[in-house]
Design a protein around this motif. Structure first.
Motif, mmCIF file in Angstrom:
data_model
loop_
_atom_site.group_PDB
_atom_site.id
_atom_site.type_symbol
_atom_site.label_atom_id
_atom_site.label_comp_id
_atom_site.label_asym_id
_atom_site.label_seq_id
_atom_site.Cartn_x
_atom_site.Cartn_y
_atom_site.Cartn_z
ATOM 1 N N LEU A 149 46.624 9.808 27.113
ATOM 2 C CA LEU A 149 45.775 10.389 28.336
ATOM 3 C C LEU A 149 44.178 10.637 27.487
ATOM 4 N N ASN A 151 40.137 11.091 27.818
ATOM 5 C CA ASN A 151 38.422 11.282 28.835
ATOM 6 C C ASN A 151 38.935 10.541 29.472
ATOM 7 N N THR A 192 39.558 15.666 25.534
ATOM 8 C CA THR A 192 38.860 16.724 27.133
ATOM 9 C C THR A 192 40.135 18.002 27.114
ATOM 10 N N GLU A 197 41.111 16.430 33.122
ATOM 11 C CA GLU A 197 41.807 15.889 33.828
ATOM 12 C C GLU A 197 42.649 15.930 35.330
ATOM 13 N N HIS A 200 42.144 14.976 38.783
ATOM 14 C CA HIS A 200 42.126 13.155 39.020
ATOM 15 C C HIS A 200 43.168 12.491 39.387
#
Length: 209
Positions: A149, A151, A192, A197, A200
């Motif tokens: 994962l 940003n 991030t 997150e 999204h």
């Protein structure tokens, strides 16, 4: 002495499927003044050793087996006498870079890594690579996500041994269940948070298909 997070950025290349790209990698050091854990020994063993300083290196934890995340691991292990940890599902990727040096310890889902008096839990998060893992340190309010994962979305799944539905499921079921305020320390680029997150996910699914 409280545990802290340090970062250095090293530069080198990533090679897979016949291509080679220039990359900058985040190398994470979690520890205190006495001992430290390195996450992803990328490109420059000497620079990482300098950042460790006189501290005892507990382990070199590899979030996955892509060569840009492991290329300096054997040299750093030799310099420090510390073990290399990798999930066994990425043994084939590791072997492409280091055919004559195997990792020392197999990472497993749920395994607990202790450094500087705090615990990090290994989370198997396949998708970017079969043996990709993230490491969650509740005491630091942080997860180290490797290339699972970033940003702005999930890691790349366009090359061999990767799979988009799998990485989405790993993010959805493992990472996005962490507290929203959890800081995500990534393998490349800027930090991030889970809260930034999580909204999204549906957009990534549409974009990925």
């Amino acid at each position: 002495m409280a545990a802290r997070i340090d970062k250095i950025v090293t530069s080198g290349t990533f090679s897979l499927d016949g291509g080679t790209w220039d990359v900058d990698n985040n190398v994470w050091l979690i520890g205190d003044d006495d001992e430290v854990l390195v996450i992803d020994a990328a490109h420059d063993a000497s620079a990482i050793a300098d950042a460790i300083g006189p501290r005892r290196l507990v382990a070199i934890l590899s979030t996955h087996g892509h060569d840009d995340h492991i290329d300096a691991a054997p040299e750093l292990a030799t310099l420090t006498g510390s073990p290399i940890l990798l999930h066994p599902a990425d043994a084939h990727l590791w072997g492409q870079k280091h055919p004559d040096r195997r990792p020392d310890v197999d990472l497993t889902d749920g395994q607990v890594i202790v450094v500087a008096g705090i615990e990090g839990t290994v989370m198997h998060t396949p998708g970017h690579a079969p043996g990709a893992v993230c490491v969650y340190f509740p005491a630091l309010g942080a997860v180290f996500s490797g290339d699972t994962l970033f940003n702005g979305g999930p890691g790349a799944t366009g090359r061999s041994f990767s799979d988009f539905p799998t990485i989405i499921e790993s993010i959805r079921s493992r990472l996005l269940t962490l507290p929203a305020e959890t800081v995500v320390h990534t393998g490349h680029g800027d930090d991030t948070s889970i809260g930034a997150e999580a909204p999204h996910l549906d957009e990534w699914i549409v974009r990925g298909h």
